[in-house]
Design an enzyme around this catalytic site. Sequence first.
Site, PDB file in Angstrom:
ATOM      1  CB  VAL A  99      -0.940   0.015   1.224  1.00  0.00           C
ATOM      2  CG1 VAL A  99      -1.738   1.312   1.294  1.00  0.00           C
ATOM      3  CG2 VAL A  99      -1.889  -1.180   1.183  1.00  0.00           C
ATOM      4  CB  CYS A 100       4.069   2.022   1.713  1.00  0.00           C
ATOM      5  SG  CYS A 100       3.660   1.399   3.361  1.00  0.00           S
ATOM      6  N   PRO A 101       3.736   2.341  -1.444  1.00  0.00           N
ATOM      7  CG  PRO A 101       4.200   0.671  -3.008  1.00  0.00           C
ATOM      8  CD  PRO A 101       4.024   0.900  -1.540  1.00  0.00           C
TER       9      PRO A 101
END
Length: 257
Positions: A108-110
């Site tokens: 999810v972070c990118p």
Amino acid sequence: MAAAAGRLLWSSVARHASAISRSISASTVLRPVASRRTCLTDILWSASAQGKSAFSTSSSFHTPAVTQHAPYFKGTAVVNGEFKELSLDDFKGKYLVLFFYPLDFTFVCPTEIVAFSDKANEFHDVNCEVVAVSVDSHFSHLAWINTPRKNGGLGHMNITLLSDITKQISRDYGVLLESAGIALRGLFIIDPNGVVKHLSVNDLPVGRSVEETLRLVKAFQFVETHGEVCPANWTPESPTIKPSPTASKEYFEKVHQ
């Protein structure tokens, strides 16, 4: 009695953290390097979803509050592909969106970081900077930036990535999962005087809305400039409310015809 209860609680937390540590260690022995981060993330998310007490945050010790000054921070960041020392003082006179994410090279972070980077010019247009923070090193940040987006990397960045390798920034902002050693998805909007105007914290699996963050920045700025308040779902093109019993009727008559 209280002391005994405290010792029992910490003993329980320690046993739980130890079990997680053994699980991670066993998995990393059996799996190749490329899959170790996946294993770690799966374990952390699973435990977080179950609401285990071992995953308590530092918020009981210190929680930033809206209307209060943001905790001071300082660390090494990646700015335009270079390492730079950065602190809260560097943003005096500007709005700052400071958002925390769990780990580099995850899932999810990118999507969040790239989305904020793609909107960087719109934030700059309203005198606002964006800084992303995780507990990874600045070397890890740079390696992730140098990884193509099609491979889960970040590519060229228009925002700053700050290293919180000591975990102190995450702890001071009340978003650190202490035993897991990573931050929840905390987001803070800080005004030009260093005052927290907004904060939100998501659990690990769910990303945030860049559009909503930008809308909030514009709303706070509108209130400061015009002295009127912003109703639900306000956008720069929509009407605002004069905050008095009589003058506010102008807004309500307009929207409830």
